[in-house]
Design an enzyme around this catalytic site. Structure first.
Site, mmCIF file in Angstrom:
data_model
loop_
_atom_site.group_PDB
_atom_site.id
_atom_site.type_symbol
_atom_site.label_atom_id
_atom_site.label_comp_id
_atom_site.label_asym_id
_atom_site.label_seq_id
_atom_site.Cartn_x
_atom_site.Cartn_y
_atom_site.Cartn_z
ATOM 1 N N GLU A 50 -36.934 37.373 2.510
ATOM 2 C CA GLU A 50 -36.957 37.142 1.063
ATOM 3 C C GLU A 50 -37.804 35.914 0.809
ATOM 4 O O GLU A 50 -37.530 34.838 1.353
ATOM 5 C CB GLU A 50 -35.544 36.847 0.550
ATOM 6 C CG GLU A 50 -34.654 38.043 0.390
ATOM 7 C CD GLU A 50 -33.278 37.613 -0.117
ATOM 8 O OE1 GLU A 50 -33.155 36.510 -0.691
ATOM 9 O OE2 GLU A 50 -32.333 38.371 0.096
ATOM 10 N N ASP A 61 -29.110 29.088 -8.378
ATOM 11 C CA ASP A 61 -29.282 28.397 -7.106
ATOM 12 C C ASP A 61 -28.578 27.053 -7.058
ATOM 13 O O ASP A 61 -28.524 26.320 -8.036
ATOM 14 C CB ASP A 61 -30.767 28.195 -6.812
ATOM 15 C CG ASP A 61 -31.417 29.490 -6.376
ATOM 16 O OD1 ASP A 61 -30.910 30.094 -5.413
ATOM 17 O OD2 ASP A 61 -32.400 29.914 -7.008
#
Lengths: 264, 394
Positions: A50, A61
């Protein structure tokens, strides 16, 4: 035509193996290092990579990936330089590559131009953590013409939404192992296996588990549950250590190699 | 309930939050139909916050500016000094209904943070406020107030260390604690249903204005003016008049050091369509969609996005969005203070500064309503610095 991701999972299933999926932020600390890291990680046994597209405001995040994005942006990384990076990578590897990015990056770039580029340069899938079911219909339709997988995310809080989220999906399903943002964790949801089994009920698409997996012990603990495991922040941590000690590639290679051994 | 205003709005958030948003929408719809909830809201905004706030005829302003009759909607007279509390009372009552024990909020200038900490103190709820490091420094009085009120203030050091990042951090907290935590958003921004919900709690401003002006003047106003950062005070005033096509409506954005520089927060005037904090709207971004740093002398207006309903009103031409820069805002601040004896918040001073431009060109029998969204105590340090340095230059 089956995507590289689907082919990879098929091959692994035949061998009764699980996929090790690694996340790194593109351009952290620079584009050249990212190219080397992808190749090193492949060598160390990673099955899918990824590639994060750094964003100024990454809602899903935690601090580790936020820092990676900041380092990358500071060095001037942008979507065009990342596409260029992918084209360089494609000269050397057939590893499935997935972009993880926020919707504004796609939207602002221009959805059609973005998908064209993904197809031309060889990006196999997209993970867009701020594009839930309600918002992704349009993009989903468009992506069918490009044979790029839009990887859906399901969370432990998804409950009655799971069925619709995973129906008609390709590539893999990203199962969020714990409530919260990305980052390393000491423990996982108590009901993780119930949650994964619930998802399994509604789809044959491979299931990959991510968020919080940080070491071999976690890999061993979770590998029977899914078809793949995703490690992100823990690798970025190794990059951070490597930046200080000037041995990023060795650090990451050694760590990913250990993860690979743990999953097999 | 509509998730979008035209193409603006939506729910661009992590999947982890989706069921919480759906649950919130359901509870809010029920509460809106529930007499006991509405009575409770009406009770606290009246008895605790001090509503209705006056619609004050500003005779001196009217005479000096020499155009239409000017009225000020005195939201500065609310408990805690700004309109923010209208919304906080509504959302915290909803949180109590939903059995949430922990409240989080983001704040820029600190007005929303103080309002949230206040209501949480009153109801005995655990409260955490996210505030950018820069704002913590320039709004130290409000930080102190929040702490006195028992809230924990989390200083945000990520990104640009301002309201945008405080909002990111609050959303991340919510993603991590979605089970027991209620996120009180302070403006008409964020994922659906927040923009609609906050508007509905703020529309009390416009509803009161309608009633008050009809009582005083026997008719609706000709002009409405309010400052716009995220846009909650403006939406509260505008919304009840949106269908009244003869009422001309102006939203005033922060021009900072000027819209030709990179130091401003003129989202609609200089922005483009994108996604921020869960909504599609106008925002200040670069060619790759990275959110741009914004600037205004007013910590409550320097937000790179704008409420999606404002974006919609702009797109259909219902509201005109104008820009006032720092210097003009300071002029407005000093002018209102001297002429009417009212010290406005720097946010509201933007609306006053636009009034100073608009009013002389209106007719004597026109009626103008300006929303005075908050009082200026919190900005005294900022003003002192500016005026002090001007004095030094002299």
């Amino acid at each position: 035509m089956k995507s590289r991701i689907t082919e990879k999972f098929n091959t692994l299933r035949e061998k009764n193996e699980k996929a090790l999926i690694a996340y790194i932020t593109s351009g952290d600390p620079d584009i050249h290092t990212t190219i080397n890291l992808v190749l090193k990680m492949e060598e160390a046994g990673v099955d899918i990579v990824e590639l994060g597209i750094p964003y100024s405001d990454p809602l899903a995040d935690g601090p580790v990936i936020q820092r990676a994005a900041q380092r990358s942006l500071k060095n001037g990384t942008n979507i065009d330089s990342i596409f260029h990076m992918v084209s360089k990578l494609r000269e050397k590897t057939d590893l499935p590559l997935v972009f993880m990015l926020y919707y504004n990056s796609v939207f602002r770039y221009g959805v059609e131009k973005f998908l064209e580029n993904c197809k031309d340069y060889g990006v196999d899938g997209l993970i867009i953590p701020d594009l839930p079911l309600e918002e992704k219909k349009e993009l989903n339709e468009m992506m069918k013409d490009y044979a790029i997988d839009l990887i859906p995310l399901v969370a432990p809080t998804s409950e009655d939404r799971i069925k619709e989220i995973v129906s008609d999906t390709e590539g893999f399903v990203y199962c969020i192992s714990s409530i919260g943002v990305t980052g390393m964790r000491e423990s996982f949801e108590k009901d993780l296996s119930d949650f994964i089994n619930k998802v399994r009920k509604y789809t044959d698409t491979p299931l990959a588990i991510g968020f919080g997996i940080s070491n071999e012990q976690a890999i061993k603990e979770l590998k029977e549950l899914g078809d793949g495991l995703i490690v992100g922040s823990a690798i970025i941590k190794k990059i951070e250590e490597g930046i200080k000690e000037d041995n990023i590639e060795e650090k990451v290679f050694e760590f990913v190699n250990r993860l690979h051994e743990a999953i097999h | 309930m509509m998730k979008r205003f035209g193409k603006f709005g939506g729910q661009f958030v992590p999947e982890t939050l989706m069921n919480a948003l759906i649950g919130l929408e359901r509870e809010f719809m029920k509460a809106k139909e529930d007499e006991s909830f509405l009575k409770e809201y009406a009770y606290y905004v009246k008895e605790y916050s001090g509503r209705p706030t006056p619609l004050y005829y500003a005779e001196n302003l009217t005479k000096q500016l020499g155009g239409g009759k000017i009225y000020l909607k005195r939201e500065d007279l609310n408990h805690t000094g700004a309109h923010k509390i209208n919304n906080v009372i509504g959302q915290v009552l909803l949180a109590r209904r939903m059995g949430k024990k922990r409240i989080i909020a983001e704040t820029g200038a600190g007005q929303h943070g103080v309002a949230t900490a206040t209501i949480c103190a009153m109801f005995g709820l655990k409260c955490e406020i996210y505030m950018g490091e820069e704002d913590v420094q320039r709004q130290s009085l409000n930080v102190f107030k929040m702490k006195l009120l028992g809230a924990k203030v989390n200083t945000v050091t990520s990104g640009t260390k301002t309201l945008k990042d405080a909002t990111n951090e609050a959303i991340r907290d919510w993603v991590s604690n979605v089970g027991d935590t209620f996120y009180v958003i302070g403006s008409v921004v964020g994922p659906h249903p927040y923009p609609t919900m906050v508007r509905d709690f703020q529309r009390i401003i416009g509803d009161e204005v309608k009633e008050q002006i009809i009582e005083k003047e026997g008719r609706l106003p000709d002009y409405l003016i309010a400052c716009v950062g995220g846009g909650s005070n403006a939406m509260g005033l505008f919304y009840p008049f949106a269908q009244e096509v003869d009422v001309k409506i102006y939203g005033v954005e922060a021009g900072g050091l000027g819209v030709d520089t990179e130091q401003h927060a003129a989202t609609i005037s200089k922005g483009s369509i994108g996604v921020i904090h869960g909504m599609m709207t106008y925002l200040l971004q670069d060619e790759y969609g990275q959110i741009m740093p914004v600037y205004s002398i007013s910590a409550g207006l320097d937000y790179p996005g704008i409420g999606p309903e404002h974006a919609y009103y702009h797109s259909i031409g219902r509201v005109k969005y104008e820009v006032i820069n720092d210097n003009e805002a300071i002029e407005g601040f000093q002018y209102l203070t001297k002429v009417e004896g009212i010290i406005p918040a720097l946010e509201s001073a933007h609306a006053i500064a636009y009034l100073m431009k608009l009013a002389p060109n209106t007719k004597k029998d026109d009626l103008i309503v300006v929303n005075l969204s908050g009082r200026g105590d919190k900005d005294i340090d900022t003003i002192l610095n500016v005026i002090g340095s001007e004095k030094n230059e002299e």
